[in-house]
Motif scaffolding. Structure first.
Motif, PDB file in Angstrom:
ATOM      1  N   VAL A 116       0.858  -1.128   0.026  1.00  0.00           N
ATOM      2  CA  VAL A 116       0.028   0.141  -0.085  1.00  0.00           C
ATOM      3  C   VAL A 116       0.833   1.204  -0.037  1.00  0.00           C
ATOM      4  O   VAL A 116       0.447   2.098  -0.880  1.00  0.00           O
ATOM      5  CB  VAL A 116      -1.128  -0.099   1.191  1.00  0.00           C
ATOM      6  N   MET A 117       1.821   1.159   0.918  1.00  0.00           N
ATOM      7  CA  MET A 117       2.775   2.382   0.598  1.00  0.00           C
ATOM      8  C   MET A 117       3.441   2.452  -0.538  1.00  0.00           C
ATOM      9  O   MET A 117       3.597   3.557  -1.143  1.00  0.00           O
ATOM     10  CB  MET A 117       3.969   2.222   2.008  1.00  0.00           C
ATOM     11  N   LEU A 118       4.104   1.521  -1.051  1.00  0.00           N
ATOM     12  CA  LEU A 118       4.588   1.665  -2.599  1.00  0.00           C
ATOM     13  C   LEU A 118       3.343   1.949  -3.565  1.00  0.00           C
ATOM     14  O   LEU A 118       3.797   2.549  -4.882  1.00  0.00           O
ATOM     15  CB  LEU A 118       5.146   0.307  -3.079  1.00  0.00           C
ATOM     16  N   GLY A 119       2.229   1.666  -3.455  1.00  0.00           N
ATOM     17  CA  GLY A 119       0.914   1.929  -4.337  1.00  0.00           C
ATOM     18  C   GLY A 119       0.832   0.548  -5.485  1.00  0.00           C
ATOM     19  O   GLY A 119       0.621   0.943  -6.528  1.00  0.00           O
ATOM     20  N   ILE A 120       1.477  -0.600  -5.189  1.00  0.00           N
ATOM     21  CA  ILE A 120       1.330  -1.698  -5.887  1.00  0.00           C
ATOM     22  C   ILE A 120       0.456  -2.825  -5.235  1.00  0.00           C
ATOM     23  O   ILE A 120       0.022  -2.747  -4.105  1.00  0.00           O
ATOM     24  CB  ILE A 120       2.890  -2.058  -6.093  1.00  0.00           C
ATOM     25  N   GLY A 121      -0.009  -3.448  -6.105  1.00  0.00           N
ATOM     26  CA  GLY A 121      -0.944  -4.514  -5.722  1.00  0.00           C
ATOM     27  C   GLY A 121      -2.019  -4.092  -4.654  1.00  0.00           C
ATOM     28  O   GLY A 121      -2.414  -4.832  -3.842  1.00  0.00           O
ATOM     29  N   THR A 190      -1.937  -9.321 -17.420  1.00  0.00           N
ATOM     30  CA  THR A 190      -2.704 -10.416 -17.575  1.00  0.00           C
ATOM     31  C   THR A 190      -3.519 -10.937 -16.227  1.00  0.00           C
ATOM     32  O   THR A 190      -4.290 -11.848 -16.334  1.00  0.00           O
ATOM     33  CB  THR A 190      -1.970 -11.527 -18.294  1.00  0.00           C
ATOM     34  N   THR A 191      -3.361 -10.615 -15.121  1.00  0.00           N
ATOM     35  CA  THR A 191      -3.864 -10.927 -13.961  1.00  0.00           C
ATOM     36  C   THR A 191      -4.352  -9.635 -13.089  1.00  0.00           C
ATOM     37  O   THR A 191      -3.683  -9.106 -12.528  1.00  0.00           O
ATOM     38  CB  THR A 191      -2.793 -11.740 -13.099  1.00  0.00           C
ATOM     39  N   SER A 192      -5.664  -9.432 -13.432  1.00  0.00           N
ATOM     40  CA  SER A 192      -6.213  -8.014 -12.819  1.00  0.00           C
ATOM     41  C   SER A 192      -6.358  -8.048 -11.470  1.00  0.00           C
ATOM     42  O   SER A 192      -6.138  -7.055 -11.042  1.00  0.00           O
ATOM     43  CB  SER A 192      -7.642  -8.025 -13.577  1.00  0.00           C
ATOM     44  N   TRP A 193      -6.055  -9.140 -10.447  1.00  0.00           N
ATOM     45  CA  TRP A 193      -6.245  -8.959  -9.102  1.00  0.00           C
ATOM     46  C   TRP A 193      -4.934  -8.585  -8.586  1.00  0.00           C
ATOM     47  O   TRP A 193      -4.840  -8.420  -7.471  1.00  0.00           O
ATOM     48  CB  TRP A 193      -6.887 -10.507  -8.585  1.00  0.00           C
ATOM     49  N   LEU A 194      -3.818  -8.731  -9.214  1.00  0.00           N
ATOM     50  CA  LEU A 194      -2.780  -8.286  -8.857  1.00  0.00           C
ATOM     51  C   LEU A 194      -2.384  -6.845  -8.683  1.00  0.00           C
ATOM     52  O   LEU A 194      -1.522  -6.354  -8.466  1.00  0.00           O
ATOM     53  CB  LEU A 194      -1.609  -8.870  -9.692  1.00  0.00           C
ATOM     54  N   ARG A 195      -3.493  -6.043  -9.617  1.00  0.00           N
ATOM     55  CA  ARG A 195      -3.378  -4.348  -9.648  1.00  0.00           C
ATOM     56  C   ARG A 195      -3.471  -3.534  -8.514  1.00  0.00           C
ATOM     57  O   ARG A 195      -3.946  -3.813  -7.739  1.00  0.00           O
ATOM     58  CB  ARG A 195      -4.368  -3.920 -10.707  1.00  0.00           C
TER      59      ARG A 195
END
Length: 195
Positions: A116-121, A190-195
């Motif tokens: 969350v701090m990095l803004g990823i996943g 290709t894996t939307s839940w990783l966004r």
């Protein structure tokens, strides 16, 4: 032959200026709103990251040094076996307290906080973090008088879960974070839940 009068409508300058002002206001609020979401993202991420750091090293805020994970403390077992866990689900939560729950809880705090701090996943972080927060909310069973919570419907666990959802739903990691770069990775595309 008859004369035809052509009327040219003059624009309503008051309405036109109001439209320009509304558009300018909207455009100026949008960046401020994005930065407000960055602040929410960083604060929420730090809550999870701090929980990991404090419980791992016993920084003395909620975990004294002698109960630190590195000194043999049991972060989730300590909570799940405490008097804070009440209500009809208490036997369930006591039953899942184990060294494995300590590892999973601590990895969750670290992973969610860092991501969350990095803004990823942010999607997976919002799901995992919300599940943890709802479980902790239910463990404390705020629905009875005298519970630790001052509000039986909404306490800080619910607010943290909602903050994670808002951060993910608004792609808050794209502003002052690595969300934009993260989304360009082939596996993430290709894996939307990783966004």
């Amino acid at each position: 032959m008859t004369a035809t009068t052509v009327r040219i409508a003059r624009p309503n300058t008051v309405a036109a200026s109001a439209t320009v002002t509304d558009t300018a206001t909207r455009e100026s609020l949008q960046p401020r709103g994005r930065y407000a979401l960055v602040a929410l993202r960083l604060a929420t991420g730090f809550i999870f990251l701090w929980a990991f750091l404090d419980k791992t090293f016993g920084l003395g805020f909620s975990t004294p040094i002698e109960r630190a994970w590195i000194n043999g403390g049991t972060p989730s077992q300590g909570f799940l076996g405490s008097e804070a866990v009440t209500g009809p689900l208490q036997p369930f939560f006591a039953g899942i307290a184990s060294p494995a729950s300590d590892v999973l809880f601590m990895l969750g705090m670290l992973g969610i906080g860092a991501a969350v701090m990095l803004g990823i996943g942010l999607r997976i972080s919002a799901i995992a973090g919300s599940v943890i927060m709802v479980l902790m909310y239910l463990a404390e069973w705020p629905f009875t008088a005298g519970a630790a919570s001052t509000n039986p419907a909404v306490d800080y666990h619910i607010i943290y879960a909602l903050a994670l959802i808002v951060v993910a739903a608004t792609a808050a990691g794209d502003t002052l974070g690595f969300g934009g770069v993260w989304k360009t990775l082939p596996i993430v595309r290709t894996t939307s839940w990783l966004r």
